[in-house]
Design a protein around this motif. Structure first.
Motif, PDB file in Angstrom:
ATOM      1  N   TYR A 189       0.826  -1.205   0.000  1.00 20.28           N
ATOM      2  CA  TYR A 189       0.000   0.000   0.000  1.00 20.28           C
ATOM      3  C   TYR A 189       0.862   1.258   0.000  1.00 20.28           C
ATOM      4  N   ALA A 190       2.009   1.194   0.701  1.00 19.26           N
ATOM      5  CA  ALA A 190       2.891   2.363   0.764  1.00 19.26           C
ATOM      6  C   ALA A 190       3.403   2.734  -0.623  1.00 19.26           C
ATOM      7  N   ALA A 191       3.633   1.715  -1.464  1.00 20.91           N
ATOM      8  CA  ALA A 191       4.044   1.995  -2.843  1.00 20.91           C
ATOM      9  C   ALA A 191       2.921   2.698  -3.595  1.00 20.91           C
ATOM     10  N   LEU A 192       1.677   2.308  -3.317  1.00 28.91           N
ATOM     11  CA  LEU A 192       0.525   2.969  -3.955  1.00 28.91           C
ATOM     12  C   LEU A 192       0.387   4.414  -3.473  1.00 28.91           C
ATOM     13  N   MET A 193       0.733   4.631  -2.201  1.00 29.79           N
ATOM     14  CA  MET A 193       0.667   6.003  -1.674  1.00 29.79           C
ATOM     15  C   MET A 193       1.518   6.956  -2.500  1.00 29.79           C
ATOM     16  N   ARG A 194       2.671   6.475  -2.941  1.00 34.11           N
ATOM     17  CA  ARG A 194       3.550   7.328  -3.746  1.00 34.11           C
ATOM     18  C   ARG A 194       2.867   7.697  -5.052  1.00 34.11           C
ATOM     19  N   ASP A 195       2.169   6.728  -5.653  1.00 36.78           N
ATOM     20  CA  ASP A 195       1.435   7.016  -6.894  1.00 36.78           C
ATOM     21  C   ASP A 195       0.312   8.019  -6.628  1.00 36.78           C
ATOM     22  N   TYR A 196      -0.366   7.839  -5.493  1.00 35.97           N
ATOM     23  CA  TYR A 196      -1.445   8.753  -5.136  1.00 35.97           C
ATOM     24  C   TYR A 196      -0.908  10.170  -4.951  1.00 35.97           C
TER      25      TYR A 196
ATOM     26  N   LYS B 299     -11.448  -1.766  -6.474  1.00 38.30           N
ATOM     27  CA  LYS B 299     -11.127  -3.077  -7.038  1.00 38.30           C
ATOM     28  C   LYS B 299     -10.603  -4.035  -5.970  1.00 38.30           C
ATOM     29  N   LEU B 300     -10.145  -3.488  -4.846  1.00 36.79           N
ATOM     30  CA  LEU B 300      -9.644  -4.320  -3.757  1.00 36.79           C
ATOM     31  C   LEU B 300     -10.757  -4.779  -2.820  1.00 36.79           C
TER      32      LEU B 300
ATOM     33  N   LEU C 136      -4.451  -2.602 -10.060  1.00 34.61           N
ATOM     34  CA  LEU C 136      -5.278  -1.389 -10.025  1.00 34.61           C
ATOM     35  C   LEU C 136      -5.205  -0.617 -11.337  1.00 34.61           C
ATOM     36  N   ASN C 137      -4.169  -0.879 -12.129  1.00 33.40           N
ATOM     37  CA  ASN C 137      -4.054  -0.246 -13.442  1.00 33.40           C
ATOM     38  C   ASN C 137      -4.611  -1.126 -14.551  1.00 33.40           C
ATOM     39  N   ASP C 138      -5.427  -2.129 -14.158  1.00 27.56           N
ATOM     40  CA  ASP C 138      -6.079  -3.037 -15.110  1.00 27.56           C
ATOM     41  C   ASP C 138      -5.070  -3.837 -15.933  1.00 27.56           C
ATOM     42  N   GLU C 139      -3.921  -4.143 -15.328  1.00 33.81           N
ATOM     43  CA  GLU C 139      -2.928  -4.988 -15.971  1.00 33.81           C
ATOM     44  C   GLU C 139      -2.894  -6.339 -15.259  1.00 33.81           C
ATOM     45  N   ASP C 140      -2.357  -7.349 -15.947  1.00 38.69           N
ATOM     46  CA  ASP C 140      -2.256  -8.676 -15.339  1.00 38.69           C
ATOM     47  C   ASP C 140      -1.219  -8.636 -14.225  1.00 38.69           C
ATOM     48  N   PRO C 141      -1.603  -8.948 -12.975  1.00 38.17           N
ATOM     49  CA  PRO C 141      -0.663  -8.848 -11.862  1.00 38.17           C
ATOM     50  C   PRO C 141       0.272 -10.050 -11.720  1.00 38.17           C
ATOM     51  N   ARG C 142       0.079 -11.069 -12.564  1.00 42.70           N
ATOM     52  CA  ARG C 142       0.912 -12.264 -12.423  1.00 42.70           C
ATOM     53  C   ARG C 142       2.340 -12.009 -12.844  1.00 42.70           C
TER      54      ARG C 142
END
Length: 420
Positions: free
Chosen positions: A320-327, A349-350, A408-414
């Motif tokens: 989540y902290a990595a997402l915070m940077r994007d936010y 989406k989560l 969250l960017n609608d990409e394949d997370p695998r």
């Protein structure tokens, strides 16, 4: 009391003119505490006096009763080291140079630093001294002063004074007259080792969460506490006292973990005051939006409801902290109103109601049973019991952050190679 300590003379030495010879080192305004074997003295010295004592090769460490010598060091590696020789060679001795350097920098900048008391020891029978009861002074004529503790602090003090003397103009706030309290003991070598053990090994370490809660000198913990001030709901779910989470308590996060999230989010360990405030606002906003989607991040949620998901696991919190940077970037690029709407939609989406499918499995994206987490090494399965454990290594945290971003960017997370 001191006359029973072997090494003290009954009368002072005299100079050529008949006056009292003050010896190699004179301690003034000395105070005695304790009796017989428990006796020790305290005195106040300036940083300059401490450095001069070291430069005169009065101050020594005996590594056989300190942190010690590396097992791979040669058998003839010296045990006794003069403080004036500088940091011990890391090839042979156990010494944290980074810790000493950090103290040196703070001393040169005249930052507030809690170094008192410094600890000295004169081994009975190995020194010659005189105690003047009428003057309250102690004169040292011969012998080595050993440091049963505070070696790193002494090295930092000496290095700071040397740097200042080499270039006074580079450190305008530095003061040679800065004072420190010294405790001088009279222990044999064996008790010197016992002193080190009692001071460094016997005490139970304070939990990091409690230490970070108390300090105001660490920017990351300050940022974490600012986030909690802006989010009372999150604050109620954070354990500030210990570094463990209990099923009997409502906490889902420790303060030490939140501090590490702030390192991932901020990308630095030192920040200006204005930057701290701005980052705290952003982090609190983000975590509150996330708590709307994931009930595991709310204090009222029973612990049993957290057991089968990664939503509040430490490794995912780092994601989540990595997402915070994007936010944070989106707030700057899109503006607050638009960025918040975009991220509310992304974070939805989560929600456990938003099903994620992979291979023959369908369910909550953050479920521990999601095969994605096994493929990423974030969970591991016991082949006999099929029980899952969660890893929290640096690599696992980074992979969790990448998977969240892609999802969250609608990409394949695998992982690459498994994605379609």
């Amino acid at each position: 009391m001191h006359v029973k300590i072997k090494g003290f003379a009954d009368a002072p030495r005299r100079s050529a003119n008949g006056s009292v010879y003050r010896g190699r080192l004179a301690l003034s305004s000395v105070q005695w505490t304790g009796t017989d074997a428990d006796a020790f003295v305290t005195a106040t010295l300036t940083m300059e006096e401490l450095a001069d004592a070291a430069e005169s090769r009065l101050l020594w460490t005996d590594q056989s009763v300190q942190r010690g010598i590396n097992p791979t060091a040669p058998a003839n590696t010296p045990r006794e080291l003069a403080l004036s020789d500088g940091y011990p060679d890391s090839r042979f001795y156990i010494f944290d140079a980074a810790n000493a350097d950090d103290m040196t920098t703070k001393l040169l900048n005249s930052d507030r630093l809690f170094l008192n008391p410094l600890v000295w020891n004169l081994r009975p029978g190995t020194f010659e001294a005189y105690w003047s009861d009428s003057d309250g002074e102690l004169y040292l004529y011969a012998g080595k002063i050993f440091l049963p503790d505070s070696h790193h602090r002494h090295q930092a003090l000496l290095k700071a004074v040397r740097a200042y003397r080499d270039s006074p103009g580079s450190y305008p706030s530095f003061q040679l007259g800065r004072q420190f309290k010294v405790e001088l003991y009279f222990l044999d070598k064996e008790d010197e080792g016992n002193y080190f053990f009692d001071k460094n090994q016997r005490p139970k370490p304070t939990a990091l969460s409690k230490a970070y809660d108390l300090t105001t000198e660490d920017d990351l913990s300050t940022l974490a506490k600012r986030v909690l001030e802006r989010s009372p709901a999150l604050d109620a779910g954070v354990n500030r006292a210990t570094d463990r989470l209990s099923k009997k308590a409502p906490h889902f996060l420790t303060l030490s973990t939140l501090r590490e999230l702030m390192r991932t989010f901020a990308g630095a360990s030192e920040m200006e005051e204005s930057e701290l405030e701005g980052l705290a606002v952003i982090a609190a906003e983000f975590l509150e939006m996330l708590a709307v989607v994931r009930r595991e991040l709310r204090v009222e949620t029973p612990q049993r409801d957290r057991e089968n998901t990664l939503a509040s696991a430490a490794v995912m919190m780092h994601g989540y902290a990595a997402l915070m940077r994007d936010y944070s970037l989106d707030l700057a690029n899109r503006g607050p109103t638009r960025a918040r709407q975009v991220w509310r939609d992304r974070l939805s989406k989560l929600s456990p109601e938003q099903l994620y499918g992979q291979d023959d499995w369908t369910g909550d994206f953050l479920s521990k049973r999601n095969p994605l987490w096994l493929q990423l090494g974030i969970t591991k399965e016991n082949p006999d019991t099929h029980a899952l454990t969660v890893t929290n290594t640096g690599g696992a945290r980074a992979r969790a952050g990448r998977a969240l971003r892609r999802y969250l960017n609608d990409e394949d997370p695998r992982p690459v190679g498994l994605a379609d």
